[in-house]
Design an enzyme around this catalytic site. Structure first.
Site, PDB file in Angstrom:
ATOM      1  NE  ARG A   1      -1.208   2.267   4.731  1.00  0.00           N
ATOM      2  CZ  ARG A   1       0.026   1.684   4.679  1.00  0.00           C
ATOM      3  NH1 ARG A   1       0.989   1.926   3.594  1.00  0.00           N
ATOM      4  NH2 ARG A   1       0.178   0.205   4.980  1.00  0.00           N
TER       5      ARG A   1
ATOM      6  CG  PHE B   1      10.065   2.238  11.504  1.00  0.00           C
ATOM      7  CD1 PHE B   1      10.119   1.115  10.834  1.00  0.00           C
ATOM      8  CD2 PHE B   1       8.749   3.124  11.603  1.00  0.00           C
ATOM      9  CE1 PHE B   1       9.062   0.514  10.326  1.00  0.00           C
ATOM     10  CE2 PHE B   1       7.803   2.342  11.170  1.00  0.00           C
ATOM     11  CZ  PHE B   1       7.614   1.007  10.579  1.00  0.00           C
TER      12      PHE B   1
ATOM     13  CG  ASP C   1      14.707  -1.495   4.705  1.00  0.00           C
ATOM     14  OD1 ASP C   1      15.889  -1.433   5.029  1.00  0.00           O
ATOM     15  OD2 ASP C   1      13.808  -1.717   5.467  1.00  0.00           O
TER      16      ASP C   1
ATOM     17  CE  LYS D   1      15.369   2.732   6.608  1.00  0.00           C
ATOM     18  NZ  LYS D   1      14.398   2.189   7.476  1.00  0.00           N
TER      19      LYS D   1
ATOM     20  CG  ASP E   1       1.817   1.159   7.503  1.00  0.00           C
ATOM     21  OD1 ASP E   1       1.386   0.327   7.901  1.00  0.00           O
ATOM     22  OD2 ASP E   1       2.601   0.684   6.446  1.00  0.00           O
TER      23      ASP E   1
ATOM     24  CD  GLU F   1       8.667  -1.255  -3.324  1.00  0.00           C
ATOM     25  OE1 GLU F   1       7.803  -0.566  -2.590  1.00  0.00           O
ATOM     26  OE2 GLU F   1       8.986  -2.646  -3.177  1.00  0.00           O
ATOM     27  CG  ASP F   2       6.877   2.052   0.548  1.00  0.00           C
ATOM     28  OD1 ASP F   2       7.686   1.194  -0.048  1.00  0.00           O
ATOM     29  OD2 ASP F   2       5.986   1.899   1.096  1.00  0.00           O
TER      30      ASP F   2
ATOM     31  CE  LYS G   1      -3.541  -2.178   2.906  1.00  0.00           C
ATOM     32  NZ  LYS G   1      -3.970  -2.370   4.016  1.00  0.00           N
TER      33      LYS G   1
END
Length: 188
Positions: A167, A154, A105, A133, A161, A101-102, A45
Site C-alpha cells: 500500500r 493486478f 473493476d 479496469k 494492496d 474509490e481506489d 482501505k
C-alpha cells in the site's frame, strides 16, 4: 509448506503522473461545486491515500467519512456478495457526496455502494476513482472523476494492496509472481 515464488513489481503509473492527475481532479471538483461544500466518502482501505491527497487539493469546504466493504472471504474469487464492514459515521442527506474509490473493476462493489448511498438522499452523488479496469466490468458503472484507465493487470501501490502489502508504494505497480500461499483476491 508450498514454495514461495518471487514477486516482481513493474511500475505502471509513476508518482509524478498521479500527483498531476490528483491536482486536475481536484480542480474539476472545485469548479463543479464552486461555492458549495463537498463530502468525500472514502472506501477503505484502498482509497485512503488517494482521498488524503485529493482533499488537500480541493479548494472548497470539505468533510470526510469512510465506509468499508467486503466482497470476498478467504478464497481467490469474489463471492459476488458485498457486505458493509464499517458504515458511515453521519448522515449524508442533503450533501454533495463524492464516493472516493481506489479502483473500478467488476463494478459489483460500486453499484452496491451507489445504491445504498442513494437511498440516504444526498443532494448529489458522484464517484472519483483513481483507476479504472473496464475490461473486467460486470455491472455498468463509471467514475465522474477518473484518474487512469489501466489494462487487466493486478496492481498495487498508492493504497492498493496484495495481502495487506505494498500500500505504501508511491507508484502504481503491476504485481507478478504472487506467493502460492495466499490467493489473489479479485477487486470488485
Amino acid at each position: 509448506m508450498p514454495a514461495r515464488r518471487k514477486e516482481k513489481l513493474k511500475v505502471l503509473i509513476r508518482r509524478a503522473a498521479i500527483e498531476k492527475r490528483v491536482r486536475e481532479t481536484a480542480r474539476r471538483i472545485s469548479l463543479d461545486f464552486r461555492g458549495q461544500r463537498v463530502h468525500l466518502v472514502g472506501v477503505l482501505k484502498g482509497a485512503c491515500i488517494f482521498l488524503s491527497d485529493l482533499i488537500r487539493e480541493i479548494n472548497l469546504e470539505t468533510s470526510i467519512d469512510f465506509i468499508a466493504v467486503s466482497s470476498y472471504g478467504r478464497g481467490r474469487e469474489s463471492s459476488g456478495q458485498v457486505r458493509v464492514l464499517k458504515d458511515l459515521d453521519s448522515s449524508i442527506a442533503g450533501l454533495n457526496v463524492i464516493l472516493v474509490e481506489d479502483i473500478l473493476d467488476t463494478g459489483l462493489t460500486l453499484s452496491y455502494l451507489l445504491r445504498i448511498l442513494q437511498q440516504r438522499k444526498p443532494k448529489t452523488l458522484r464517484v472519483a476513482a483513481l483507476l479504472d479496469k473496464p475490461s473486467r466490468r460486470l455491472r455498468p458503472v463509471h467514475a465522474d472523476y477518473l484518474g487512469f484507465t489501466i489494462p487487466n493487470e493486478f496492481v498495487v501501490g498508492y493504497g492498493l494492496d496484495y495481502a495487506e502489502r505494498y500500500r505504501n508504494l508511491k507508484d502504481v505497480c503491476i504485481l507478478r509472481g504472487q506467493s502460492s500461499r495466499a490467493g489473489q483476491p479479485d477487486r470488485l
